[in-house]
Structure formats: C-alpha cells, structure tokens
Design a protein around this motif. Structure first.
Motif, mmCIF file in Angstrom:
data_model
loop_
_atom_site.group_PDB
_atom_site.id
_atom_site.type_symbol
_atom_site.label_atom_id
_atom_site.label_comp_id
_atom_site.label_asym_id
_atom_site.label_seq_id
_atom_site.Cartn_x
_atom_site.Cartn_y
_atom_site.Cartn_z
ATOM 1 N N LEU A 44 0.856 -1.175 0.000
ATOM 2 C CA LEU A 44 0.000 0.000 0.000
ATOM 3 C C LEU A 44 0.893 1.226 0.000
ATOM 4 N N LEU A 45 0.718 2.085 -0.999
ATOM 5 C CA LEU A 45 1.552 3.271 -1.129
ATOM 6 C C LEU A 45 0.978 4.417 -0.303
ATOM 7 N N PRO A 46 1.827 5.361 0.102
ATOM 8 C CA PRO A 46 1.383 6.441 0.993
ATOM 9 C C PRO A 46 0.677 7.594 0.287
ATOM 10 N N TRP A 47 0.093 7.343 -0.844
ATOM 11 C CA TRP A 47 -0.686 8.363 -1.535
ATOM 12 C C TRP A 47 -1.891 7.683 -2.159
ATOM 13 N N SER A 48 -2.870 8.496 -2.494
ATOM 14 C CA SER A 48 -4.097 7.985 -3.094
ATOM 15 C C SER A 48 -4.066 8.197 -4.592
ATOM 16 N N GLY A 49 -4.820 7.379 -5.268
ATOM 17 C CA GLY A 49 -4.965 7.512 -6.710
ATOM 18 C C GLY A 49 -6.187 8.357 -7.032
ATOM 19 N N GLN A 62 5.552 12.229 5.801
ATOM 20 C CA GLN A 62 4.209 12.259 6.381
ATOM 21 C C GLN A 62 4.258 12.085 7.898
ATOM 22 N N LEU A 63 5.080 11.159 8.383
ATOM 23 C CA LEU A 63 5.191 10.946 9.822
ATOM 24 C C LEU A 63 5.810 12.163 10.509
ATOM 25 N N GLY A 64 6.795 12.773 9.879
ATOM 26 C CA GLY A 64 7.400 13.982 10.437
ATOM 27 C C GLY A 64 6.416 15.133 10.490
ATOM 28 N N MET A 65 5.623 15.286 9.437
ATOM 29 C CA MET A 65 4.619 16.355 9.413
ATOM 30 C C MET A 65 3.563 16.130 10.490
ATOM 31 N N ALA A 66 3.192 14.874 10.718
ATOM 32 C CA ALA A 66 2.208 14.567 11.766
ATOM 33 C C ALA A 66 2.768 14.929 13.141
ATOM 34 N N PRO A 76 -12.938 29.408 17.201
ATOM 35 C CA PRO A 76 -13.473 28.213 16.533
ATOM 36 C C PRO A 76 -12.829 27.952 15.170
ATOM 37 N N ASP A 77 -12.491 29.023 14.442
ATOM 38 C CA ASP A 77 -11.855 28.843 13.134
ATOM 39 C C ASP A 77 -10.468 28.227 13.284
ATOM 40 N N ASP A 78 -9.733 28.630 14.309
ATOM 41 C CA ASP A 78 -8.406 28.060 14.562
ATOM 42 C C ASP A 78 -8.523 26.569 14.886
ATOM 43 N N VAL A 79 -9.471 26.251 15.751
ATOM 44 C CA VAL A 79 -9.661 24.852 16.157
ATOM 45 C C VAL A 79 -10.126 24.018 14.956
ATOM 46 N N ARG A 80 -11.041 24.555 14.169
ATOM 47 C CA ARG A 80 -11.545 23.831 12.982
ATOM 48 C C ARG A 80 -10.409 23.567 11.984
ATOM 49 N N ARG A 81 -9.548 24.576 11.765
ATOM 50 C CA ARG A 81 -8.410 24.408 10.855
ATOM 51 C C ARG A 81 -7.476 23.313 11.362
ATOM 52 N N MET A 82 -7.209 23.339 12.666
ATOM 53 C CA MET A 82 -6.305 22.331 13.240
ATOM 54 C C MET A 82 -6.922 20.938 13.131
ATOM 55 N N LEU A 83 -8.219 20.828 13.376
ATOM 56 C CA LEU A 83 -8.875 19.526 13.266
ATOM 57 C C LEU A 83 -8.855 19.007 11.831
ATOM 58 N N THR A 84 -9.020 19.906 10.881
ATOM 59 C CA THR A 84 -8.965 19.517 9.471
ATOM 60 C C THR A 84 -7.574 18.991 9.120
ATOM 61 N N GLU A 85 -6.537 19.717 9.547
ATOM 62 C CA GLU A 85 -5.171 19.284 9.274
ATOM 63 C C GLU A 85 -4.844 17.991 10.024
ATOM 64 N N THR A 109 -6.935 15.655 10.876
ATOM 65 C CA THR A 109 -7.639 14.557 10.213
ATOM 66 C C THR A 109 -6.826 14.028 9.027
ATOM 67 N N GLY A 110 -6.291 14.929 8.216
ATOM 68 C CA GLY A 110 -5.460 14.516 7.077
ATOM 69 C C GLY A 110 -4.199 13.808 7.529
ATOM 70 N N ALA A 111 -3.563 14.325 8.581
ATOM 71 C CA ALA A 111 -2.347 13.702 9.090
ATOM 72 C C ALA A 111 -2.641 12.323 9.662
ATOM 73 N N LEU A 112 -3.737 12.206 10.390
ATOM 74 C CA LEU A 112 -4.106 10.904 10.951
ATOM 75 C C LEU A 112 -4.393 9.893 9.845
ATOM 76 N N ARG A 113 -5.042 10.338 8.786
ATOM 77 C CA ARG A 113 -5.316 9.459 7.645
ATOM 78 C C ARG A 113 -3.998 8.938 7.057
ATOM 79 N N ASN A 114 -3.010 9.831 6.901
ATOM 80 C CA ASN A 114 -1.707 9.431 6.367
ATOM 81 C C ASN A 114 -0.987 8.468 7.299
ATOM 82 N N VAL A 115 -1.012 8.766 8.601
ATOM 83 C CA VAL A 115 -0.331 7.911 9.570
ATOM 84 C C VAL A 115 -0.965 6.520 9.603
ATOM 85 N N LEU A 116 -2.286 6.454 9.529
ATOM 86 C CA LEU A 116 -2.952 5.149 9.506
ATOM 87 C C LEU A 116 -2.597 4.362 8.248
#
Length: 104
Positions: free
Chosen positions: A9-14, A42-46, A64-73, A75-82
């Motif tokens: 499984l490669l660390p990027w999506s098609g 990806q692991l370093g960025m996470a 709330p905008d700061d928290v929402r931005r952090m949660l969005t980022e 989520t992407g990092a967690l997806r990559n780490v998984l």
C-alpha cells in the motif's frame, strides 16, 4: 523482499481517493524508496502538527476557526499515519510469515 503476489500500500491515493499499490520484489527500487521517503515526510509532518495542535488547544484566545483548521489538518495527518501503519503492519506480517516458512 515481498512475495510476487504481495502488494505494498503506497502512501498516496490515486484518482478518486482510491488506494494505490505497488507490486515489486525489489524493496530498494525507485518506487519503494520514493514511498519510504514520502512515509517519513508524512510521519514527520504529523509530529510537527501534533505540537501545533497542543499549542492551539492551550491558547485560550484560539477561536473556533483556529480549532476547525487544526482539526482539518489533524484529520489529514491521521489518515496518512494510519495508511503508513497499515502498510508497514502488512509488510511486517508478510515478513513474519516468510521467516516462519524459512524456519520449517
């Protein structure tokens, strides 16, 4: 070394976010090394993002905008780490099965 029928499984999506796989028995080949390097990035960025999230959560002035931005980022990092964990876990399981077969 992977058996010929094993896919990495490669660390990027098609296209359309579908997973990409590599079929090779050369763990030192260009695509394998590229995947290893991207996983490391990806692991370093996470890890960096985790520190940023901690700072935002500790900031009483964060809105709330700061928290929402952090949660969005996050989520992407967690997806990559998984994805990295699944890929490496599968490779470890395959290696373990190969080692067991060699001991017999």
């Amino acid at each position: 070394m992977m058996p010929q029928n094993e896919l990495r499984l490669l660390p990027w999506s098609g296209p359309d976010g579908k997973p990409c796989y590599l079929s090779t028995d050369d763990s030192g080949g260009y695509m394998s090394r590229l995947a290893d390097n991207i996983e490391a990035v990806q692991l370093g960025m996470a890890a960096d993002l985790l520190e940023q999230v901690s700072a935002v959560l500790g900031d009483r002035d964060a809105g709330p905008d700061d928290v929402r931005r952090m949660l969005t980022e996050l989520t992407g990092a967690l997806r990559n780490v998984l994805r990295v964990a699944n890929s490496r876990g599968h490779l470890l399981a395959v290696s373990g099965l190969q080692a067991g077969a060699l001991r017999r």
